[in-house]
Motif scaffolding. Structure first.
Motif, short mmCIF file in Angstrom:
data_model
loop_
_atom_site.label_atom_id
_atom_site.label_comp_id
_atom_site.label_asym_id
_atom_site.label_seq_id
_atom_site.Cartn_x
_atom_site.Cartn_y
_atom_site.Cartn_z
N HIS A 245 -8.26 -11.84 2.36
CA HIS A 245 -7.28 -11.44 2.98
C HIS A 245 -6.82 -12.11 4.37
O HIS A 245 -7.54 -12.50 4.97
CB HIS A 245 -7.23 -9.79 3.27
N LYS A 246 -5.39 -11.99 4.57
CA LYS A 246 -4.88 -12.46 5.78
C LYS A 246 -4.62 -11.37 6.52
O LYS A 246 -4.51 -10.16 6.41
CB LYS A 246 -3.60 -13.24 5.34
N GLU A 247 -4.95 -11.95 7.92
CA GLU A 247 -4.68 -10.83 9.14
C GLU A 247 -3.15 -10.31 9.12
O GLU A 247 -2.22 -11.22 8.73
CB GLU A 247 -5.02 -11.59 10.34
N PHE B 148 -0.68 -0.77 8.00
CA PHE B 148 -1.47 -0.90 6.69
C PHE B 148 -0.29 -0.54 5.61
O PHE B 148 -0.63 -0.10 4.52
CB PHE B 148 -2.43 0.31 6.48
N ASN B 149 0.92 -1.05 5.95
CA ASN B 149 1.92 -0.75 4.95
C ASN B 149 1.80 -1.95 3.64
O ASN B 149 2.11 -1.53 2.72
CB ASN B 149 3.38 -0.98 5.57
N SER B 150 1.32 -2.84 4.04
CA SER B 150 1.05 -4.10 3.09
C SER B 150 0.15 -4.96 3.54
O SER B 150 -0.33 -5.05 4.76
CB SER B 150 2.62 -4.89 3.03
N GLU B 151 -0.22 -5.79 2.52
CA GLU B 151 -1.32 -6.86 3.03
C GLU B 151 -1.25 -8.04 1.95
O GLU B 151 -0.50 -7.92 0.93
CB GLU B 151 -2.76 -6.22 2.55
N PHE C 59 0.94 -1.30 0.03
CA PHE C 59 -0.01 -0.03 0.09
C PHE C 59 0.78 1.28 0.05
O PHE C 59 0.33 2.36 -0.34
CB PHE C 59 -0.91 0.06 1.17
N SER C 60 2.19 1.28 0.54
CA SER C 60 2.94 2.28 0.34
C SER C 60 3.37 2.86 -0.99
O SER C 60 3.74 3.63 -1.30
CB SER C 60 4.25 1.88 1.09
#
Length: 779
Positions: free
Chosen positions: A69-71, A77-80, A48-49
């Protein structure tokens, strides 16, 4: 009474203004286009960065159809990590919420498939290389006594070759699914094309503060993004209506906003649509677009030393007898570039973006070696930096560079700079002071790590005197991105062409792009240079990295299609389709007429350079001349193709009149401005017309792309944008003219037809083309 009336009017005006402000929605905090997430078949990491530099501003995340999505382990919230359900549509989206503002990212489901490729032979040491391996050799395996390779390929056709004992297998030409490689040889082809095509989208009508679009079939998902915010599309059968909401764009630099339409059905993703908007109204007049609207660009690349000597006082070849004249400085400089800006050369051509080769200081001595005839080389080309910020005195100085940019801007032209990040010259202070910042010249097995373009992609040296920087070290990334940033903060440059992109890790590009956006107040276009697979090329193109790369795969296919007289456009159309599939139907990839690492297109077309020979050796061992003047027609076809296809057209200096030459340095001859032959003048005039047509046609800038015909030696491609339609025909015979004349669509009332051909609009000769454009007459 009059005073009271005046007061009431003022109060009324204030109230209206307040109401108007209340009606305006807040714009996305992401001010550049959110590139799609290309999901894998399993887990996919989303950074997300790439989209929001300050990820702490993200409040929450929501997910579209079919996305799991995984926890996250952290709450920044930098990545998912996302996973798509098996029955998920081919298109979905992710929404990042920042202070109640939505910021949407498209998500594309993978269409890749793992296919077993058998090898029919008993040879023990068998490898494979192809488009799906980035042309790097990969080992095969033996299963049940058979030699196979499991290739994971997306939809489309992909070329490959088997290797026996380290040598390429010699094809007999009798194998099924064999295609010319464009260089005198053949490659095998694996076919993973769609069994059924998805629906196609088309532009409909322009409405007040909105528009309609149509689909040829039912859709399972539609995502319409208005400057990165999902908006609704009202469905009526296969027609969709989009009303643009009122959004506050007052803090945006650009007055143009973009609407993107994505859709999918059971057969996959459809084509996408791109609509420029100003003041909440669809743009139909290309003159209202700015040079900073990247899709309007036409690039012109010049090697500064070979363009024009405007100041003879700094013409200083390296005084070393071991350097032959063709490999030494010839005197071109920034003063020469400025002279041609001021005399209107680029304006007359219609060029709106000038791309300068590297101008940083290069070494004084002779380096490298060519065996026959024996010669060393100077750094005339600019790709051997001994400084990353100082202008080479042989080209000019800081003041002159700023004047070049200022005068270009005064004439509504961009200037982008070729920048070298991957390596430095051994005399560069960075290497002298920090030799540990370079990768190893020798590999663990003792072999030299030079020109190992694929197996040592991120560490290989270009030559023994050019250390490659080790960007796995954060301090190297920090230092070198600061050096690049200098050029867009100290100078009002409009972008970069990045050298050797694929040899530099993604961390560098992400860091540089973030620094550029945080420290500049204008759009900066970044285009990279990567030879390789579609996946590798696309891996560097994203919101957080580069805007585009050069489409060398398409150029190779175009060379094969237009430089030869066989009227075979199958591979070119397949390559065009793959490009649209991979990069989007409205991508910003560079469509080149040539470059400094290949023989000139026109010399291949004339037969003076053979496809099956070493083009660099040819340039040193014989005088390349012009033997077949029909090559000018063929170069005209290539220019017409580049000017009418999606992407950004790029003219390599001299290709506007047909400069000849084998590979470097023969393809870097001094530019000619005078004493052009009639053929050269005619080609130059044609290119001017094509450039101006490109820049003044909304259908060529933002239109849909449809391949109408690729059979019987005819290639016909149609671009359409609301009421404007442009069709371009390529063929070796007069069939084009007959096809156009017999097409009823060009005899409809209420249309205007413009035709562009190379022979006075009367007869189509071998190597020619036709462009027909019609616009619906307004009531």
């Amino acid at each position: 009474m009059k005073k009271l009336l005046s007061l009431l009017i003022i109060i009324s005006m204030i109230s209206c203004d307040t109401k108007k402000e209340e009606e305006l929605a807040k714009a996305s905090v992401i001010e550049v286009m959110t590139t799609p997430v290309y999901a894998n078949q399993g887990d996919t990491k989303v950074l997300f960065s790439d989209y929001i530099s300050n990820t702490e501003s993200i409040d929450s995340i929501s997910y579209g159809k079919g996305i799991l999505h995984k926890e996250m382990k952290t709450a920044d919230f930098n990545s998912e990590i996302i996973v798509l359900e098996e029955n998920a549509p081919s298109l979905s989206h992710i929404t990042l919420w920042t202070g109640g503002i939505r910021n949407d990212i498209p998500v594309f489901k993978s269409a890749s498939k793992t296919i077993e490729i058998p090898y029919s032979g008993n040879f023990k040491n068998v490898q494979i290389k192809g488009e799906f391996t980035n042309w790097a050799p990969q080992d095969t395996e033996v299963v049940d006594g058979k030699i196979i390779y499991r290739a994971t390929v997306p939809q489309g056709k992909f070329q490959y070759l088997f290797l026996e004992g380290g040598n390429e297998e010699k094809l007999t030409g009798n194998e099924p699914n064999v295609v010319s490689n464009g260089m005198g040889g053949f490659n095998r082809v694996i076919d993973n094309s769609r069994k059924a095509n998805p629906a196609q989208l088309s532009y409909g009508e322009i409405l007040k503060q909105g528009f309609t679009f149509k689909s040829t079939g039912g859709l399972d998902n539609v995502v319409v993004l208005y400057e990165n915010q999902k908006i609704e599309a009202q469905k009526d059968g296969n027609t969709y209506t989009v009303q643009l909401p009122k959004v506050d764009f007052s803090d945006r630099i650009s007055k143009t906003q973009l609407v993107r339409v994505f859709a999918s059905d059971e057969n996959g993703r459809t084509n996408d649509l791109l609509i420029p908007v100003q003041d909440n109204q669809v743009v139909i007049d290309p003159t209202k677009l700015a040079r900073s609207d990247f899709h309007t660009q036409v690039l012109y690349f010049m090697m500064v030393d070979r363009f024009l000597d405007g100041d003879t006082s700094n013409t200083k070849p390296v005084p070393d007898p071991e350097i032959l004249p063709a490999a030494n400085y010839m005197g071109g400089d920034l003063a020469g570039v400025l002279e041609k800006i001021n005399d209107g050369y680029f304006e007359e051509m219609g060029i709106n973006t000038i791309w300068l080769s590297p101008i940083t200081q290069n070494p004084e001595g002779a380096y490298g070696l060519w065996p026959e005839p024996r010669t060393k080389f100077s750094g005339y080309h600019g790709y051997w930096p001994v400084s990353n910020t100082k202008v080479d005195y042989r080209f000019g100085d800081e003041k002159l560079m700023k004047e070049v940019i200022e005068e270009a801007h005064n004439r509504d032209m961009n200037v982008i700079l070729d920048y070298v990040a991957n390596h430095v010259h051994e005399e560069h202070p960075v290497y002298k002071n920090h030799p540990e910042w370079a990768t190893n010249l020798y590999l663990e097995d003792g072999s030299l790590n030079t020109e190992r373009w694929d197996d040592q992609r991120l560490t290989t040296w270009f030559d023994t005197f050019m250390p490659t920087l080790d960007f796995s070290k954060p301090e190297v990334v920090e230092k070198m991105t600061d050096s690049a940033l200098y050029w867009v903060t100290e100078y009002k440059l409009d972008g970069f062409r990045h050298d050797a992109t694929k040899h530099v890790p993604e961390a560098y590009w992400r860091t540089l792009t973030q620094k550029v956006r945080n420290n500049t107040d204008r759009p900066i276009y970044q285009i990279g240079e990567t030879y390789g697979s579609y996946d590798l090329i696309r891996s560097y193109v994203s919101t957080g990295m580069l805007d585009a790369q050069f489409d060398f795969n398409q150029y190779d296919a175009a060379v094969s299609a237009f430089a030869k007289a066989d009227s075979d456009y199958a591979n070119l159309t397949e390559t065009l389709k793959k490009g649209l599939e991979y990069y989007g139907h409205h991508h910003l990839m560079g469509n080149i007429s040539g470059n400094q690492d290949r023989a000139r297109f026109i010399s291949y077309a004339s037969g003076d350079v053979r496809f099956d020979e070493d083009a660099k050796k040819a340039g040193w061992t014989r005088d390349i001349v012009m033997s077949d003047s029909t090559a000018y027609d063929r170069l005209g076809m290539l220019q017409a193709f580049n000017m009418t296809m999606p992407g950004v057209p790029v003219i390599y200096y001299g290709d506007e009149y047909g400069s000849i030459g084998a590979n470097d340095p023969d393809n870097r001859r001094m530019m000619k401005f005078d004493n052009l032959s009639d053929r050269e003048k005619n080609l130059c005039e044609l290119v001017q017309v094509l450039v101006k047509l490109r820049r003044n046609s909304m259908s060529l800038l933002y239109g849909t792309t449809k391949i109408v015909s690729e059979n019987d030696g005819i290639l016909a491609i149609q671009r359409s944008y609301f009421g404007e339609q442009t069709t371009v025909y390529f063929n070796e015979t007069s069939l084009i003219l007959n096809m156009a004349r017999n097409n009823n669509r060009f005899r409809e009332s209420g249309t205007a037809i413009n035709a562009i051909v190379t022979e006075k609009n009367i007869q189509i000769k071998p190597g020619n083309f036709m462009i027909l454009q019609m616009k619906t007459k307004k009531e």
